[in-house]
Design an enzyme around this catalytic site. Structure first.
Site, mmCIF file in Angstrom:
data_model
loop_
_atom_site.group_PDB
_atom_site.id
_atom_site.type_symbol
_atom_site.label_atom_id
_atom_site.label_comp_id
_atom_site.label_asym_id
_atom_site.label_seq_id
_atom_site.Cartn_x
_atom_site.Cartn_y
_atom_site.Cartn_z
ATOM 1 N N ARG A 97 -7.941 -48.875 58.299
ATOM 2 C CA ARG A 97 -6.904 -47.997 57.784
ATOM 3 C C ARG A 97 -7.505 -46.905 56.843
ATOM 4 N NH1 ARG A 97 -2.328 -50.777 55.195
ATOM 5 N NH2 ARG A 97 -3.880 -52.207 54.987
ATOM 6 N N LYS A 122 -3.721 -64.168 64.447
ATOM 7 C CA LYS A 122 -2.981 -63.679 63.546
ATOM 8 C C LYS A 122 -1.665 -63.304 63.641
ATOM 9 C CE LYS A 122 -2.892 -59.084 60.970
ATOM 10 N NZ LYS A 122 -3.705 -58.439 60.133
ATOM 11 N N GLU A 135 -10.985 -58.952 54.360
ATOM 12 C CA GLU A 135 -10.281 -58.421 55.606
ATOM 13 C C GLU A 135 -10.367 -57.076 55.308
ATOM 14 O OE1 GLU A 135 -6.855 -57.394 58.600
ATOM 15 O OE2 GLU A 135 -7.155 -59.622 57.842
#
Length: 214
Positions: A45, A129, A41
């Site tokens: 960011r 999630k 993943e």
């Protein structure tokens, strides 16, 4: 085999922030795959997340690559163009969920409340999630939430390490656990690919053990 099943089979999802994808993406992909964790993943960011996804897929085409910390439809488009096979968002954003469903790509939105779960149910999602996991009540809360919402599998992320991985994975509600302990900034910046592979091996062993005993 669908994406959800593949994620569940692997059992651990490295959550990766790459500041230098041109240098690190390919060797990292190889290190993860060598350790039996062929999934990533890659978070938005850091700039160049789409480049990282593209380079990881080129280095290891069998890897399952997704984009994390996705906040906009533009990022979804970039991720898909780079070859991403799933999208992860920090919270539940109906616009992003609908957009991913329209594009035919799996999305795992961050959900930690009954309201989040209810919204996800309306969209027909199957895997959520749970972020930040430990700070939001951890396994105890995940189990409590599964009583009214037994239709969901959960991917906890946040505060997961080799110490508590088995405990999480032993719970039948858990699809897989996200974590960055095997892809810390120190390990990546200093090119400690063998250490990353070893941490992945240990993680894969824990997945196997937890699932066999479950």
């Amino acid at each position: 085999m669908d994406i959800n099943t593949r994620v569940e089979q692997i059992g651990v999802v490295p959550v990766i922030k790459l500041s230098n994808p041109e240098r690190d993406a390919a060797p990292l992909a190889k290190a993860l795959s060598a350790g039996g964790v062929p999934i990533a993943e890659v978070t938005f960011r850091a700039a160049g997340a789409d480049t990282a996804i593209k380079l990881m897929k080129e280095a290891c085409p069998e890897m399952l690559c997704g984009a994390g910390t996705v906040m906009t439809t533009e990022q979804i488009d970039k991720a898909i163009a780079a070859g991403a096979e799933f999208i992860v968002t920090p919270g539940f954003d109906p616009e992003l969920v609908a957009y991913c469903q329209e594009k035919g790509i799996a999305i795992y939105p961050g959900c930690t409340t009954p309201t989040d779960y209810h919204a996800a149910y309306k969209f027909g999602l199957k895997v959520l999630k749970f972020f930040p996991a430990e700070q939001s009540g951890g396994l105890a809360k995940i189990k409590a939430m599964s009583a009214p919402f037994p239709m969901f599998k959960v991917m906890p992320t946040g505060g997961i390490s080799l110490k508590n991985l088995k405990e999480y994975l032993s719970c039948p509600v858990i699809c897989a656990c996200g974590g960055s302990y095997m892809v810390t900034a120190d390990l990546i910046e200093n090119g400690k690919w063998d250490e990353i592979t070893e941490l992945c091996r240990k993680s894969a062993e824990i997945v196997k053990e937890a699932r066999n005993n479950g």
